[in-house]
Design a protein around this motif. Structure first.
Motif, PDB file in Angstrom:
ATOM      1  N   GLY A 198     -12.190   8.747 -13.238  1.00  0.00           N
ATOM      2  CA  GLY A 198     -13.029   7.975 -12.337  1.00  0.00           C
ATOM      3  C   GLY A 198     -12.690   6.603 -12.178  1.00  0.00           C
ATOM      4  N   ALA A 199     -11.815   6.056 -12.837  1.00  0.00           N
ATOM      5  CA  ALA A 199     -11.200   4.750 -12.784  1.00  0.00           C
ATOM      6  C   ALA A 199     -10.134   4.996 -11.744  1.00  0.00           C
ATOM      7  N   GLY A 200      -9.536   6.015 -11.892  1.00  0.00           N
ATOM      8  CA  GLY A 200      -8.208   6.365 -10.867  1.00  0.00           C
ATOM      9  C   GLY A 200      -8.754   6.631  -9.417  1.00  0.00           C
ATOM     10  N   GLU A 201     -10.063   7.198  -9.185  1.00  0.00           N
ATOM     11  CA  GLU A 201     -10.501   7.502  -7.961  1.00  0.00           C
ATOM     12  C   GLU A 201     -10.731   6.189  -7.277  1.00  0.00           C
ATOM     13  N   LEU A 202     -11.522   5.642  -7.929  1.00  0.00           N
ATOM     14  CA  LEU A 202     -11.864   4.310  -7.045  1.00  0.00           C
ATOM     15  C   LEU A 202     -10.688   3.319  -7.069  1.00  0.00           C
ATOM     16  N   SER A 203      -9.613   3.228  -7.946  1.00  0.00           N
ATOM     17  CA  SER A 203      -8.448   2.534  -7.770  1.00  0.00           C
ATOM     18  C   SER A 203      -7.835   2.856  -6.482  1.00  0.00           C
ATOM     19  N   PHE A 204      -7.317   4.289  -6.341  1.00  0.00           N
ATOM     20  CA  PHE A 204      -6.459   4.655  -5.569  1.00  0.00           C
ATOM     21  C   PHE A 204      -7.014   4.699  -4.003  1.00  0.00           C
ATOM     22  N   LEU A 205      -8.401   5.032  -3.926  1.00  0.00           N
ATOM     23  CA  LEU A 205      -9.258   4.768  -2.805  1.00  0.00           C
ATOM     24  C   LEU A 205      -9.038   3.469  -2.450  1.00  0.00           C
ATOM     25  N   GLY A 206      -9.458   2.412  -3.313  1.00  0.00           N
ATOM     26  CA  GLY A 206      -9.016   1.142  -2.874  1.00  0.00           C
ATOM     27  C   GLY A 206      -8.010   0.534  -2.305  1.00  0.00           C
ATOM     28  N   LEU A 207      -6.691   1.359  -3.292  1.00  0.00           N
ATOM     29  CA  LEU A 207      -5.499   0.977  -2.660  1.00  0.00           C
ATOM     30  C   LEU A 207      -5.068   1.562  -1.326  1.00  0.00           C
ATOM     31  N   THR A 208      -5.577   2.593  -0.957  1.00  0.00           N
ATOM     32  CA  THR A 208      -5.434   3.054   0.510  1.00  0.00           C
ATOM     33  C   THR A 208      -5.275   1.668   1.513  1.00  0.00           C
ATOM     34  N   HIS A 209      -6.236   0.851   1.332  1.00  0.00           N
ATOM     35  CA  HIS A 209      -6.670  -0.236   2.174  1.00  0.00           C
ATOM     36  C   HIS A 209      -5.374  -1.170   2.666  1.00  0.00           C
ATOM     37  N   PHE A 210      -4.458  -1.052   1.682  1.00  0.00           N
ATOM     38  CA  PHE A 210      -3.129  -1.650   1.756  1.00  0.00           C
ATOM     39  C   PHE A 210      -2.003  -0.762   2.383  1.00  0.00           C
TER      40      PHE A 210
END
Length: 463
Positions: A148-160
């Motif tokens: 769960g934490a990985g999904e929200l983090s990596f999707l947020g990371l796509t912003h960069f």
């Protein structure tokens, strides 16, 4: 959320060539295909594809091993809930504070949680007593927290990392279903490995995430964003000093850091930081409210519908064996799952070629799938299993389309300043939908099976 001038379209439309149209020949289509990927960074695409694959594959392996983990006399839905509820709670709460944790530390934590969870599951004795099952479920919870934490983090990371990072992530998550279910089935049946050996091997998979982040992904954009954030924070703190001080006052107060005046100043700065944190939390809460109807709700609806189908309806979609390609009734469910996962993989990989902007339309089509398959389970009007195969494949396509296009729409329509949080916060919808469907699915399966038995169709009791 309104459109913003500083956002770029994730992917332009690329229609297939039409027969007889010189401007849409296969040659020109190939040229447009090459042009579409001309600015794709192979390292970014590779890293995010493996992020999506590894982050989700353990979830699939755990569900595939549900029967082996808890035995035939224990509800398998409990494994689903243990695999989803912690992830849901994480996605519901973490977006409001996880931004203070740097991405490299997050990745290390995710890998540690995943490895510990899989080791606990694998090394717990293969008994089905309450203590052993509770220990295994504790391992499932750790893996779920990481996912769960990985999904929200990596999707947020796509912003960069631009549009192709989102496409690669989504494709990797789609592949996780096929790879996870297929690898578990092949290793425990074709290769004859024990469940323990298979799960121990799975515990090594998170190492790929470490290699992808620290060895493959270019970290320069992330470092630049971190410097920008630190600079902005420093500027904000400098602006929080209430009054400019004269030189003599500055010298006097700087020499009295241990005195009452110095302590008062430090406390004022600390109160200012607390106030900023609270203001940030309130702002993010307001952002979440603005995300609900355009993005969160359609994603929630499609997940409720498709996982209710998968967990509650497909176990009852059975036909006489002589009318099917199967030799046992237990073969129906794995076949349905494989067909569903194939549809998910194709649609989650489709974002460079095909866009859906109206997210509610495929969500309502998924609800229609649930209605049709439930009615068939009740009244047996679909003539053969091959039509069921097509509907299940269509179900997977719709689910994957809504998932990837939800985040593509956020990348298009949400202002850049809000985008990282918005991508992370919206992930709560898929886990929330699975949680709801977990309870609905258990009720649906019992209800539909009892109805079929009362009508003389006892196949669900033979699987």
């Amino acid at each position: 959320m309104s459109d913003s001038s500083d956002t770029d379209t994730v992917f332009p439309a690329m229609p297939l060539p039409l027969p007889g149209s010189p401007s849409s020949s296969w040659a020109s289509f190939r040229d447009r295909f090459k042009a579409l990927f001309h600015d794709a960074d192979p390292r970014v695409c590779t890293a995010f594809w493996f992020f999506g694959l590894i982050n989700n594959v353990l979830y699939v392996i755990i569900l595939s091993a549900a029967l082996d983990l808890v035995g035939s006399g224990f509800p398998k839905g409990v494994v689903l809930l243990a695999d989803v509820v912690p992830s849901f709670v994480t996605k519901l709460t973490a977006p409001y504070f996880i931004h203070v944790v740097p991405y490299p530390i997050r990745v290390l934590v995710f890998v540690a949680l995943s490895v510990c969870g899989m080791l606990i599951i694998a090394l717990t004795p293969a008994h089905t007593d309450g203590r052993s099952i509770s220990t295994k479920l504790a391992g499932v919870v750790l893996a779920s927290l990481s996912s769960g934490a990985g999904e929200l983090s990596f999707l947020g990371l796509t912003h960069f990392y631009g549009r192709f990072s989102l496409a690669a992530w989504s494709s990797g998550t789609g592949a996780a279903g096929l790879v996870g279910a297929g690898a578990y089935a092949i290793s425990t049946t074709s290769f004859g490995l024990t469940v323990k050996s298979t799960l121990l091997a799975s515990a090594c998979l998170p190492a790929i995430m470490l290699v992808s982040f620290f060895g493959v992904l270019p970290l320069a954009p992330l470092r630049h964003a971190a410097r920008e954030a630190a600079h902005s924070q420093d500027a904000l703190h400098r602006g929080d000093e209430v009054e400019p001080r004269h030189e003599d006052e500055t010298h006097e107060q700087d020499s009295l850091l241990g005195s009452g005046h110095g302590r008062l100043y430090v406390r004022a700065v600390e109160r200012s930081k607390v106030s900023q944190a609270w203001t940030s939390f309130q702002a993010n809460l307001n952002r979440s409210k603005g995300l609900f109807f355009p993005f969160m709700l359609p994603l929630l609806l499609v997940y409720v519908a498709e996982y209710t189908i998968n967990q509650g309806v497909t176990p009852t979609l059975l036909f006489p064996l002589k009318e099917t390609p199967f030799e046992q009734y237990r073969a129906f469910y794995p076949a349905y799952n494989a067909i569903y996962q194939a549809g998910v993989f194709i649609s989650r990989s489709s974002i460079p070629f095909f866009r859906v902007h109206h997210l509610y339309f495929p969500s309502f089509l998924q609800i229609a799938n649930l209605a049709v398959l439930t009615l068939h389970a009740l009244f047996n009007f679909i003539p053969n299993v091959y039509i069921i195969f097509l509907i299940i494949f269509w179900e997977g396509l719709l689910g994957g389309l809504v998932y990837v296009n939800t985040f593509a729409e956020i990348a298009d329509r949400v202002p850049a300043a809000d985008r990282e949080f918005s991508l992370a916060a919206t992930t709560v919808s898929d886990s929330g939908g699975i949680c709801i469907a977990g309870f609905l699915g258990m009720a649906f399966e019992v209800w539909l099976c009892r109805w079929q038995v009362s009508q003389g169709r006892k196949y669900c009791t033979m699987s």
